[in-house]
Design a protein around this motif. Structure first.
Motif, PDB file in Angstrom:
ATOM      1  N   MET A   1     -24.769 -24.415  11.890  1.00 19.67           N
ATOM      2  CA  MET A   1     -23.304 -24.389  11.296  1.00 19.67           C
ATOM      3  C   MET A   1     -23.402 -23.338  10.081  1.00 19.67           C
ATOM      4  SD  MET A   1     -21.024 -27.595  10.389  1.00 19.67           S
ATOM      5  CE  MET A   1     -19.382 -27.169  10.541  1.00 19.67           C
ATOM      6  N   ASN A   2     -22.559 -22.204  10.472  1.00 20.50           N
ATOM      7  CA  ASN A   2     -22.624 -21.307   9.082  1.00 20.50           C
ATOM      8  C   ASN A   2     -21.214 -21.001   9.045  1.00 20.50           C
ATOM      9  OD1 ASN A   2     -25.554 -21.250   8.815  1.00 20.50           O
ATOM     10  ND2 ASN A   2     -25.664 -19.695  10.378  1.00 20.50           N
ATOM     11  N   ASP A   3     -20.356 -21.988   9.211  1.00 26.12           N
ATOM     12  CA  ASP A   3     -18.897 -21.351   8.754  1.00 26.12           C
ATOM     13  C   ASP A   3     -18.635 -21.167   7.303  1.00 26.12           C
ATOM     14  OD1 ASP A   3     -18.648 -22.240  11.494  1.00 26.12           O
ATOM     15  OD2 ASP A   3     -17.825 -24.210  10.950  1.00 26.12           O
ATOM     16  N   VAL A   4     -17.814 -20.272   7.153  1.00 26.44           N
ATOM     17  CA  VAL A   4     -17.566 -19.904   5.792  1.00 26.44           C
ATOM     18  C   VAL A   4     -16.259 -20.460   5.519  1.00 26.44           C
ATOM     19  CG1 VAL A   4     -16.699 -17.860   4.448  1.00 26.44           C
ATOM     20  CG2 VAL A   4     -18.495 -17.567   6.102  1.00 26.44           C
ATOM     21  N   ILE A   5     -16.242 -21.313   4.601  1.00 30.24           N
ATOM     22  CA  ILE A   5     -15.222 -22.337   3.959  1.00 30.24           C
ATOM     23  C   ILE A   5     -14.592 -21.699   2.792  1.00 30.24           C
ATOM     24  CG2 ILE A   5     -14.533 -24.538   3.444  1.00 30.24           C
ATOM     25  CD1 ILE A   5     -16.846 -25.668   5.251  1.00 30.24           C
ATOM     26  N   TYR A   6     -15.695 -21.369   1.859  1.00 30.39           N
ATOM     27  CA  TYR A   6     -15.032 -20.945   0.403  1.00 30.39           C
ATOM     28  C   TYR A   6     -15.748 -19.458   0.209  1.00 30.39           C
ATOM     29  CZ  TYR A   6     -14.273 -25.907  -0.256  1.00 30.39           C
ATOM     30  OH  TYR A   6     -13.955 -27.131  -0.129  1.00 30.39           O
ATOM     31  N   THR A   7     -14.953 -18.638  -0.084  1.00 28.73           N
ATOM     32  CA  THR A   7     -15.378 -17.328  -0.535  1.00 28.73           C
ATOM     33  C   THR A   7     -14.922 -16.993  -2.010  1.00 28.73           C
ATOM     34  OG1 THR A   7     -13.252 -16.218   0.265  1.00 28.73           O
ATOM     35  CG2 THR A   7     -15.242 -16.472   1.820  1.00 28.73           C
ATOM     36  N   PHE A   8     -15.427 -15.938  -2.556  1.00 27.02           N
ATOM     37  CA  PHE A   8     -15.070 -15.529  -3.820  1.00 27.02           C
ATOM     38  C   PHE A   8     -15.412 -13.862  -3.816  1.00 27.02           C
ATOM     39  CE2 PHE A   8     -16.105 -14.649  -8.491  1.00 27.02           C
ATOM     40  CZ  PHE A   8     -14.831 -14.741  -8.941  1.00 27.02           C
ATOM     41  N   ASN A   9     -14.497 -13.153  -4.116  1.00 26.92           N
ATOM     42  CA  ASN A   9     -14.733 -11.540  -3.986  1.00 26.92           C
ATOM     43  C   ASN A   9     -15.268 -11.087  -2.735  1.00 26.92           C
ATOM     44  OD1 ASN A   9     -13.621 -11.265  -6.695  1.00 26.92           O
ATOM     45  ND2 ASN A   9     -15.593 -11.345  -7.702  1.00 26.92           N
ATOM     46  N   GLY A  10     -14.927 -11.818  -1.669  1.00 23.17           N
ATOM     47  CA  GLY A  10     -15.415 -11.392  -0.396  1.00 23.17           C
ATOM     48  C   GLY A  10     -16.689 -11.923   0.104  1.00 23.17           C
ATOM     49  N   GLN A  11     -17.230 -12.773  -0.809  1.00 24.34           N
ATOM     50  CA  GLN A  11     -18.813 -13.210  -0.601  1.00 24.34           C
ATOM     51  C   GLN A  11     -18.589 -14.601  -0.227  1.00 24.34           C
ATOM     52  OE1 GLN A  11     -21.694 -11.406  -0.901  1.00 24.34           O
ATOM     53  NE2 GLN A  11     -20.290  -9.912  -1.142  1.00 24.34           N
ATOM     54  N   ASP A  12     -19.439 -15.100   0.780  1.00 26.44           N
ATOM     55  CA  ASP A  12     -19.417 -16.529   1.137  1.00 26.44           C
ATOM     56  C   ASP A  12     -20.353 -17.427   0.025  1.00 26.44           C
ATOM     57  OD1 ASP A  12     -19.592 -19.079   2.471  1.00 26.44           O
ATOM     58  OD2 ASP A  12     -21.315 -18.333   3.810  1.00 26.44           O
ATOM     59  N   ILE A  13     -19.444 -18.312  -0.567  1.00 27.36           N
ATOM     60  CA  ILE A  13     -19.858 -19.387  -1.489  1.00 27.36           C
ATOM     61  C   ILE A  13     -19.624 -20.766  -1.174  1.00 27.36           C
ATOM     62  CG2 ILE A  13     -19.429 -17.793  -3.694  1.00 27.36           C
ATOM     63  CD1 ILE A  13     -17.039 -19.577  -4.183  1.00 27.36           C
ATOM     64  N   THR A  14     -19.976 -20.975   0.048  1.00 28.22           N
ATOM     65  CA  THR A  14     -19.615 -22.315   0.694  1.00 28.22           C
ATOM     66  C   THR A  14     -20.763 -23.353   0.060  1.00 28.22           C
ATOM     67  OG1 THR A  14     -18.567 -21.256   2.589  1.00 28.22           O
ATOM     68  CG2 THR A  14     -19.326 -23.550   2.797  1.00 28.22           C
ATOM     69  N   MET A  15     -21.980 -22.664   0.331  1.00 29.32           N
ATOM     70  CA  MET A  15     -23.152 -23.684  -0.300  1.00 29.32           C
ATOM     71  C   MET A  15     -23.054 -23.998  -1.651  1.00 29.32           C
ATOM     72  SD  MET A  15     -25.608 -25.414   0.813  1.00 29.32           S
ATOM     73  CE  MET A  15     -26.049 -24.878   2.372  1.00 29.32           C
ATOM     74  N   ASN A  16     -22.640 -23.011  -2.514  1.00 28.56           N
ATOM     75  CA  ASN A  16     -22.419 -23.240  -3.864  1.00 28.56           C
ATOM     76  C   ASN A  16     -21.553 -24.141  -4.450  1.00 28.56           C
ATOM     77  OD1 ASN A  16     -22.864 -20.357  -3.033  1.00 28.56           O
ATOM     78  ND2 ASN A  16     -23.564 -20.309  -5.215  1.00 28.56           N
ATOM     79  N   VAL A  17     -20.060 -24.135  -3.474  1.00 26.07           N
ATOM     80  CA  VAL A  17     -19.286 -25.079  -3.862  1.00 26.07           C
ATOM     81  C   VAL A  17     -19.647 -26.548  -3.358  1.00 26.07           C
ATOM     82  CG1 VAL A  17     -16.892 -25.745  -3.109  1.00 26.07           C
ATOM     83  CG2 VAL A  17     -17.483 -23.365  -3.643  1.00 26.07           C
TER      84      VAL A  17
END
Length: 85
Positions: A1-17
């Protein structure tokens, strides 16, 4: 499961959040002496959590301790507000 939920400046930060959310919930567990689910429900109902989901404000980049402190401030402010309602 690699769904992008959160982004910042076009980068996927889902794992960080997600890591931040878990760390904050763990801190709330410790501070309140409650289980994970109770802490999660409390946090998910908060304005702090809603703010964290708005990634453009970069709250997610702060420490978990800072975010937990914001949550605690929110709860204190709500308690004070309810005294006057």
């Amino acid at each position: 499961m690699n769904d992008v939920i959160y982004t910042f400046n076009g980068q996927d930060i889902t794992m960080n959040v997600c890591i931040q959310i878990k760390a904050v919930i763990n801190l709330l567990q410790e501070r309140y002496g409650i289980d994970f689910m109770d802490a999660a429900v409390r946090f998910y109902k908060s304005e702090t959590y809603k703010t964290l989901q708005n990634t453009e404000n970069a709250l997610w980049a702060e420490s978990a301790e800072y975010i937990a402190d914001r949550y605690m401030e929110e709860k204190r402010a709500n308690k004070e507000q309810n005294k006057f309602d």
